[in-house]
Design an enzyme around this catalytic site. Structure first.
Site, PDB file in Angstrom:
ATOM      1  N   ARG A 109      39.379  49.933  41.618  1.00 36.69           N
ATOM      2  CA  ARG A 109      37.991  50.430  41.412  1.00 36.69           C
ATOM      3  C   ARG A 109      37.723  50.494  42.792  1.00 36.69           C
ATOM      4  O   ARG A 109      38.120  49.439  43.718  1.00 36.69           O
ATOM      5  CB  ARG A 109      37.042  49.296  40.785  1.00 36.69           C
ATOM      6  CG  ARG A 109      35.766  49.906  40.444  1.00 36.69           C
ATOM      7  CD  ARG A 109      34.985  48.816  39.394  1.00 36.69           C
ATOM      8  NE  ARG A 109      34.893  47.475  40.080  1.00 36.69           N
ATOM      9  CZ  ARG A 109      34.321  46.581  39.497  1.00 36.69           C
ATOM     10  NH1 ARG A 109      33.674  46.428  38.273  1.00 36.69           N
ATOM     11  NH2 ARG A 109      34.173  45.149  40.170  1.00 36.69           N
ATOM     12  N   ASP A 157       8.407  39.365  34.163  1.00 38.99           N
ATOM     13  CA  ASP A 157       9.501  40.399  33.688  1.00 38.99           C
ATOM     14  C   ASP A 157       8.926  41.551  33.501  1.00 38.99           C
ATOM     15  O   ASP A 157       8.269  41.816  32.370  1.00 38.99           O
ATOM     16  CB  ASP A 157      10.368  39.629  32.756  1.00 38.99           C
ATOM     17  CG  ASP A 157      12.027  40.141  32.940  1.00 38.99           C
ATOM     18  OD1 ASP A 157      13.018  39.297  33.135  1.00 38.99           O
ATOM     19  OD2 ASP A 157      12.098  41.403  32.924  1.00 38.99           O
ATOM     20  N   TYR A 168      23.192  47.856  47.542  1.00 36.77           N
ATOM     21  CA  TYR A 168      22.799  46.560  46.798  1.00 36.77           C
ATOM     22  C   TYR A 168      23.034  45.322  47.678  1.00 36.77           C
ATOM     23  O   TYR A 168      21.925  44.529  47.817  1.00 36.77           O
ATOM     24  CB  TYR A 168      23.834  46.339  45.556  1.00 36.77           C
ATOM     25  CG  TYR A 168      23.529  44.964  44.933  1.00 36.77           C
ATOM     26  CD1 TYR A 168      22.508  44.557  44.425  1.00 36.77           C
ATOM     27  CD2 TYR A 168      24.620  44.130  44.909  1.00 36.77           C
ATOM     28  CE1 TYR A 168      22.408  43.272  43.741  1.00 36.77           C
ATOM     29  CE2 TYR A 168      24.924  42.933  44.465  1.00 36.77           C
ATOM     30  CZ  TYR A 168      23.514  42.466  43.731  1.00 36.77           C
ATOM     31  OH  TYR A 168      23.323  41.112  43.332  1.00 36.77           O
ATOM     32  N   PHE A 184      14.715  36.001  40.318  1.00 33.38           N
ATOM     33  CA  PHE A 184      15.779  36.804  39.908  1.00 33.38           C
ATOM     34  C   PHE A 184      15.704  38.448  39.811  1.00 33.38           C
ATOM     35  O   PHE A 184      16.695  38.921  39.176  1.00 33.38           O
ATOM     36  CB  PHE A 184      16.105  36.111  38.345  1.00 33.38           C
ATOM     37  CG  PHE A 184      16.474  34.634  38.616  1.00 33.38           C
ATOM     38  CD1 PHE A 184      17.871  34.150  38.989  1.00 33.38           C
ATOM     39  CD2 PHE A 184      15.379  33.810  38.531  1.00 33.38           C
ATOM     40  CE1 PHE A 184      18.034  32.813  39.136  1.00 33.38           C
ATOM     41  CE2 PHE A 184      15.665  32.548  38.709  1.00 33.38           C
ATOM     42  CZ  PHE A 184      17.139  31.948  39.076  1.00 33.38           C
ATOM     43  N   ASN A 244      17.743  44.866  40.856  1.00 36.24           N
ATOM     44  CA  ASN A 244      18.878  45.782  40.169  1.00 36.24           C
ATOM     45  C   ASN A 244      20.156  45.427  40.766  1.00 36.24           C
ATOM     46  O   ASN A 244      20.081  45.122  42.091  1.00 36.24           O
ATOM     47  CB  ASN A 244      18.545  47.182  40.699  1.00 36.24           C
ATOM     48  CG  ASN A 244      17.161  47.632  40.118  1.00 36.24           C
ATOM     49  OD1 ASN A 244      16.137  47.845  40.354  1.00 36.24           O
ATOM     50  ND2 ASN A 244      17.324  47.819  38.567  1.00 36.24           N
ATOM     51  N   ASN A 253      30.858  35.065  41.314  1.00 34.57           N
ATOM     52  CA  ASN A 253      30.900  35.788  40.026  1.00 34.57           C
ATOM     53  C   ASN A 253      30.343  34.880  38.857  1.00 34.57           C
ATOM     54  O   ASN A 253      30.860  34.101  38.364  1.00 34.57           O
ATOM     55  CB  ASN A 253      32.615  36.162  39.573  1.00 34.57           C
ATOM     56  CG  ASN A 253      32.932  37.329  40.531  1.00 34.57           C
ATOM     57  OD1 ASN A 253      33.160  37.054  41.549  1.00 34.57           O
ATOM     58  ND2 ASN A 253      33.313  38.593  39.888  1.00 34.57           N
TER      59      ASN A 253
HETATM   60  N1  UDP Z   1      37.563  44.216  36.662  1.00 34.85           N
HETATM   61  C1  UDP Z   1      38.558  44.997  35.902  1.00 34.85           C
HETATM   62  N2  UDP Z   1      38.281  45.619  34.820  1.00 34.85           N
HETATM   63  C2  UDP Z   1      36.716  45.678  34.320  1.00 34.85           C
HETATM   64  C3  UDP Z   1      36.011  45.230  35.086  1.00 34.85           C
HETATM   65  C4  UDP Z   1      36.232  44.500  36.313  1.00 34.85           C
HETATM   66  O1  UDP Z   1      39.754  44.809  36.270  1.00 34.85           O
HETATM   67  O2  UDP Z   1      36.931  46.497  33.144  1.00 34.85           O
HETATM   68  C5  UDP Z   1      37.949  43.541  37.753  1.00 34.85           C
HETATM   69  C6  UDP Z   1      37.501  43.920  39.064  1.00 34.85           C
HETATM   70  O3  UDP Z   1      38.216  44.861  39.718  1.00 34.85           O
HETATM   71  C7  UDP Z   1      37.392  42.637  39.804  1.00 34.85           C
HETATM   72  C8  UDP Z   1      37.133  41.524  38.881  1.00 34.85           C
HETATM   73  O4  UDP Z   1      37.557  42.189  37.577  1.00 34.85           O
HETATM   74  O5  UDP Z   1      38.536  42.282  40.520  1.00 34.85           O
HETATM   75  C9  UDP Z   1      35.609  41.235  38.767  1.00 34.85           C
HETATM   76  O6  UDP Z   1      34.797  42.421  38.508  1.00 34.85           O
HETATM   77  P1  UDP Z   1      33.405  42.112  38.114  1.00 34.85           P
HETATM   78  O7  UDP Z   1      32.794  43.575  38.018  1.00 34.85           O
HETATM   79  O8  UDP Z   1      33.073  41.337  37.150  1.00 34.85           O
HETATM   80  O9  UDP Z   1      32.530  41.280  39.466  1.00 34.85           O
HETATM   81  P2  UDP Z   1      32.701  41.674  41.039  1.00 34.85           P
HETATM   82  O10 UDP Z   1      33.686  40.885  41.393  1.00 34.85           O
HETATM   83  O11 UDP Z   1      32.913  43.195  41.111  1.00 34.85           O
HETATM   84  O12 UDP Z   1      31.252  41.236  41.567  1.00 34.85           O
END
Ligand code: UDP
Length: 326
Positions: free
Chosen positions: A286, A31, A140, A72, A75, A169
């Site tokens: 987002r 690592d 990514y 693992f 980035n 997730n």
């Molecule tokens: N999310 C949110 N607020 C935050 C961070 C994430 O509402 O501060 C939402 C995001 O829009 C997604 C879900 O939580 O719908 C999971 O986001 P995360 O970044 O944990 O994982 P991703 O699904 O993007 O890999």
């Protein structure tokens, strides 16, 4: 077995190392500690170094005859990959090629690769199985898909046998409370909510309440870190025991979606038991967030005999909360 875990000081890697060591494997961790932590390597031996360093890799493989490698180290910030794709292609692709090439030269034939739901891009249907088209929408996801493709060709040409595990997730923490999630910056929903609960952040903002879901918030498939790790162990056993040839890929999730609001509700219940509460704000969507991302993990269950055991959200949140409190 003697196993090399690259990125074993990170969130997923450190839990994996613990699981492998606990069943008696000899684990060596490589690592570079850019996002991982020395103190997260509680089992096995840590070698601090980078996959860009071919000399170090050659020496490592000359010194140890590895039975298999788990990788693992990558980035994984989607937004950063859009503004700085060079970093992602160099580290996630070019550096991984260094690792694969040194494996081939040293006749190490078993490789488990951390892939991602981001290789699929915008879902065309849900739950997402392995037949779903892979059209990543950010560097990514593209960088991980490139390695998936390279692994198919390396299996054919060099007999390097591999399993790609595509995570949805990843969340939760070591049920024994020894390890947990520790990202800087933190971008993931559950740790962010818990940091807001413990007072490390002011509040949690829900990104969008106008999605086409029951409560208007995004639905994701949250999978406990130990369930992810058990899939890696089973994948390695599968490659070895069945002497499986080729490059396989599996989607890993609970197959059960939870909305952002449902996650917040569960967190509020768990933290209330300790007298904590949470400030929730509503914000804009987002960019690049699909409404629903849920895995169809039937193939992993069928072929690897995998079964998630921490698949209820409350257990996931309880383990993560214990870590956040500590
Ligand atoms: N999310 C949110 N607020 C935050 C961070 C994430 O509402 O501060 C939402 C995001 O829009 C997604 C879900 O939580 O719908 C999971 O986001 P995360 O970044 O944990 O994982 P991703 O699904 O993007 O890999």
């Amino acid at each position: 077995m003697r196993l090399l875990v690259v990125g074993g000081a990170g969130y997923i890697g450190s839990h994996m190392v613990k699981m492998l060591a606990n069943v008696g494997h000899e684990v060596i961790v490589l690592d570079n500690l850019t996002t991982g932590f020395r103190e997260s390597v509680k089992y096995g031996r840590l070698i601090v170094g980078d996959l860009a360093d071919m000399h170090l890799l050659e020496n490592l493989f000359a010194e140890h005859q590895f039975d298999g490698v788990m990788h693992f180290a990558a980035n994984s910030l989607v937004g950063e990959s859009i503004t700085n794709p060079a970093k992602y292609y160099r580290n996630n692709v070019a550096n991984t090629l260094n690792l694969l090439d040194v494996m081939v030269r040293n006749d190490v034939k078993h490789f488990i690769f951390s892939s991602t739901a981001a290789t699929f891009g915008e879902p065309e249907y849900t739950p997402i199985d392995e037949a779903h088209p892979q059209k990543p929408i950010n560097p990514y996801g593209a960088s991980k898909l490139m390695i998936e493709r390279i692994l198919q060709d390396y299996a054919q040409a060099y007999g390097l046998n591999s399993v790609c595990l595509r995570y949805f997730n990843a969340c939760g923490a070591d049920p024994e409370g020894e390890l947990g999630e520790n990202h800087d910056p933190e971008t993931h929903l559950i740790p962010l909510i818990l940091q807001a609960a413990s007072g490390r952040r002011k509040s949690i903002t829900v990104f969008g309440r106008d999605y086409a879901t029951d409560d208007g918030t995004c639905i994701r498939d949250y999978i406990h870190i130990n369930d992810l790790c058990s899939a890696h162990s089973l994948a390695l056993d599968f490659l070895m025991a069945k002497n499986e040839k080729g490059a396989l890929a599996f989607n890993l999730g609970n197959g059960q979606g939870f909305s952002v609001q449902q996650v917040i509700d569960v967190v509020e219940k768990v933290i209330a038991e300790d007298g904590f509460s949470l400030t929730v704000e509503s914000g804009e969507r987002r960019m690049g967030d699909p409404a629903v991302l849920v895995a169809d993990a039937a193939k992993a269950k069928r072929m690897l005999g995998w079964k998630p055991v921490f698949d209820d959200l409350e257990t996931i949140v309880r383990h993560a909360w214990r870590w956040e409190k500590a």
